[in-house]
Design an enzyme around this catalytic site. Sequence first.
Site, PDB file in Angstrom:
ATOM      1  N   CYS A   5      -7.753 -19.085  -7.961  1.00  0.00           N
ATOM      2  CA  CYS A   5      -7.518 -17.518  -8.062  1.00  0.00           C
ATOM      3  C   CYS A   5      -5.948 -17.084  -8.055  1.00  0.00           C
ATOM      4  CB  CYS A   5      -8.076 -16.645  -7.168  1.00  0.00           C
ATOM      5  SG  CYS A   5      -7.521 -15.072  -6.799  1.00  0.00           S
ATOM      6  N   HIS A  63       0.896  -1.224   0.035  1.00  0.00           N
ATOM      7  CA  HIS A  63      -0.011  -0.056  -0.089  1.00  0.00           C
ATOM      8  C   HIS A  63       0.861   1.161   0.052  1.00  0.00           C
ATOM      9  CE1 HIS A  63      -2.614  -3.007   2.533  1.00  0.00           C
ATOM     10  NE2 HIS A  63      -2.985  -2.825   1.178  1.00  0.00           N
ATOM     11  N   LYS A 108       5.552 -14.120  -2.172  1.00  0.00           N
ATOM     12  CA  LYS A 108       4.230 -13.301  -2.271  1.00  0.00           C
ATOM     13  C   LYS A 108       3.924 -12.675  -0.879  1.00  0.00           C
ATOM     14  CE  LYS A 108      -0.488 -13.573  -3.501  1.00  0.00           C
ATOM     15  NZ  LYS A 108      -0.999 -12.040  -4.023  1.00  0.00           N
TER      16      LYS A 108
HETATM   17  N1  MSP Z   1     -10.027  -1.596  -2.178  1.00  0.00           N
HETATM   18  C1  MSP Z   1      -9.617  -2.050  -3.520  1.00  0.00           C
HETATM   19  C2  MSP Z   1      -9.187  -0.744  -4.207  1.00  0.00           C
HETATM   20  C3  MSP Z   1     -10.306   0.017  -4.520  1.00  0.00           C
HETATM   21  S1  MSP Z   1     -10.138   1.212  -5.503  1.00  0.00           S
HETATM   22  C4  MSP Z   1     -11.367   1.872  -6.102  1.00  0.00           C
HETATM   23  C5  MSP Z   1      -8.146  -2.796  -3.146  1.00  0.00           C
HETATM   24  N2  MSP Z   1      -7.588  -2.634  -2.068  1.00  0.00           N
HETATM   25  S2  MSP Z   1      -6.274  -3.142  -1.414  1.00  0.00           S
HETATM   26  O1  MSP Z   1      -6.011  -2.715  -0.113  1.00  0.00           O
HETATM   27  O2  MSP Z   1      -6.249  -4.623  -1.774  1.00  0.00           O
HETATM   28  O3  MSP Z   1      -5.006  -2.755  -2.366  1.00  0.00           O
HETATM   29  C6  MSP Z   1      -4.692  -3.015  -3.256  1.00  0.00           C
HETATM   30  C7  MSP Z   1      -3.588  -2.220  -4.001  1.00  0.00           C
HETATM   31  O4  MSP Z   1      -2.498  -2.154  -3.029  1.00  0.00           O
HETATM   32  C8  MSP Z   1      -2.817  -2.334  -4.982  1.00  0.00           C
HETATM   33  O5  MSP Z   1      -3.794  -1.975  -6.199  1.00  0.00           O
HETATM   34  C9  MSP Z   1      -1.677  -1.888  -5.232  1.00  0.00           C
HETATM   35  O6  MSP Z   1      -1.749  -0.380  -5.361  1.00  0.00           O
HETATM   36  C10 MSP Z   1      -1.135  -2.039  -3.662  1.00  0.00           C
HETATM   37  N3  MSP Z   1      -0.337  -2.997  -3.428  1.00  0.00           N
HETATM   38  C11 MSP Z   1      -0.865  -4.437  -2.617  1.00  0.00           C
HETATM   39  N4  MSP Z   1       0.118  -5.217  -2.729  1.00  0.00           N
HETATM   40  C12 MSP Z   1       1.080  -4.881  -3.313  1.00  0.00           C
HETATM   41  C13 MSP Z   1       2.357  -5.402  -3.734  1.00  0.00           C
HETATM   42  N5  MSP Z   1       2.702  -6.673  -3.363  1.00  0.00           N
HETATM   43  N6  MSP Z   1       3.171  -4.839  -4.751  1.00  0.00           N
HETATM   44  C14 MSP Z   1       2.615  -3.667  -5.238  1.00  0.00           C
HETATM   45  N7  MSP Z   1       1.476  -2.855  -4.925  1.00  0.00           N
HETATM   46  C15 MSP Z   1       0.983  -3.494  -4.127  1.00  0.00           C
HETATM   47  O7  MSP Z   1      -7.831  -3.362  -3.967  1.00  0.00           O
END
Ligand code: MSP
Length: 475
Positions: A143, A21, A295
């Site tokens: 998935c 994040h 991961k």
């Molecule tokens: N809540 C949804 C997004 C809604 S936007 C209208 C979501 N949230 S999430 O908490 O899962 O956040 C996903 C985002 O976190 C990814 O798109 C990315 O921006 C970031 N990342 C989460 N894990 C990551 C990595 N391992 N590497 C890079 N970015 C990562 O999806």
Amino acid sequence: MKSLFITTPIYYVNDVPHVGHAYTTIAADTLARFWRARERDVFLLTGTDEHGAKIEEAARKAHTDNQTFVDERSAAFRNAWDQMGIQYDGFIRTSDPKHKTVVQKVLQQLFDKGFIKKGEYEGLYCAGCEQYKTPNDLVDGLCPDHKRKPEVMKEETYLFLLSQFQDRLIDAIKSGELLIEPPERYREVLGFLTSQKLQDISISRARVKWGVPLPFDPAHTTYVWVDAFFNYLTGIGWEGDPQKLPKEWPVDLHLVGKDILRVHTTIWPALLMALGISLPKKIFAHGYFTIDGVKMSKSLGNALDPVKLANEFGNDALRYYLLSEIPFGQDGDVSVEGLKKRHTADLANGLGNLLSRTEMMIEKFCGGLIPEKVSPHDALSDVDALIENFKFHDAVKRIWKAVGWANLYIDENKPWALAKAGEQKKIDSVLSEVASQIVEIAKKLSPIMPATSQKILARMTAEKITRGEPLFPRL
Ligand code: MSP
């Protein structure tokens, strides 16, 4: 000029903030700082995604009621960004009553316009993604993101008629109305859109209680993604009238991870088209990284806490590492070991040492006054264009070339030997060159490492230069 409106995804509060994040948020903050320094008005929006089955489940496991749970978890994200010095202009929460009211208004409009119909939906649902999957999405029946088998779900539901928008989506993407970067992601999205028929999507859940009730059928709650997308409008104060859009609209840049690119280039723009609202200008999808080759996952517990890292190494060192370790847009790997190595080699020994030895020599050989500049040069002129084009990794490389160059320049010219030989003119020439190079480096670094940049500039513009604290204390 309209302000530049940049967004991060809103993060799910079932998880605590992790370095993934932080990655997107730091990149967005870097771009926001870059443009603010160029006199652009910037609006950086971030926030938290707080509804849905996943969060309901997490709250239950934590033995708290849903609202208390999301309040605490959302605060954890906000605190993390505050502690890390992220300069966001808006922080939107989907459990905010104002947001919920707008989501209901929007759904009513879509329903009235005939874009939402009651139906039945059967599909493979991954609760980890909160998304239905197509058979093409699965790897060995699982998935690929959550390594779990999606459940076959059949439910009475309301459908958003996404299939009607297929051609318009393709047109918008091909014409550049909706830009997708980097190019391989553009090709991927277009490939998906042109190779199969888009299906209508289920936008309500009868089983999930923790969500925004449909205004025309309160027994159902709104699908979290539909709820979440509208954060990009409610986060700038939109009240639900497509004729009255906030002045920040449209979004100039949605920064997202590649995991959520497809929904951002299909469902989201289609919803906007259905409402008659102009589309975001650009979506940039960055890559995903692993931690020590593995991961990141909650069950493995290998997710890195960005606040902990920032406390240990400094905000700027974390920003430096994340933005320079992986070319933005590509996948990669990060590790604490890697961060330590780069901290020592590039920050403590590279930039930090350059500053402190220069200060020391100016203090010792030039009475603490930076000698007047002898030969001007503009070696770092391409850095701005690199940052503007999301090439953080190359921008950092370019800047560190200058750091290396300046350190080498000192080694070769040996001001200490010149001092022994009484060659003051030569000393002045060497140290003026190095000092101006350091100032240039600090200026270029400012969006990426804001605190470091400020420190260097303050020290190099002091009335009298003295050797200060190490910029990056050795670990
Ligand atoms: N809540 C949804 C997004 C809604 S936007 C209208 C979501 N949230 S999430 O908490 O899962 O956040 C996903 C985002 O976190 C990814 O798109 C990315 O921006 C970031 N990342 C989460 N894990 C990551 C990595 N391992 N590497 C890079 N970015 C990562 O999806």
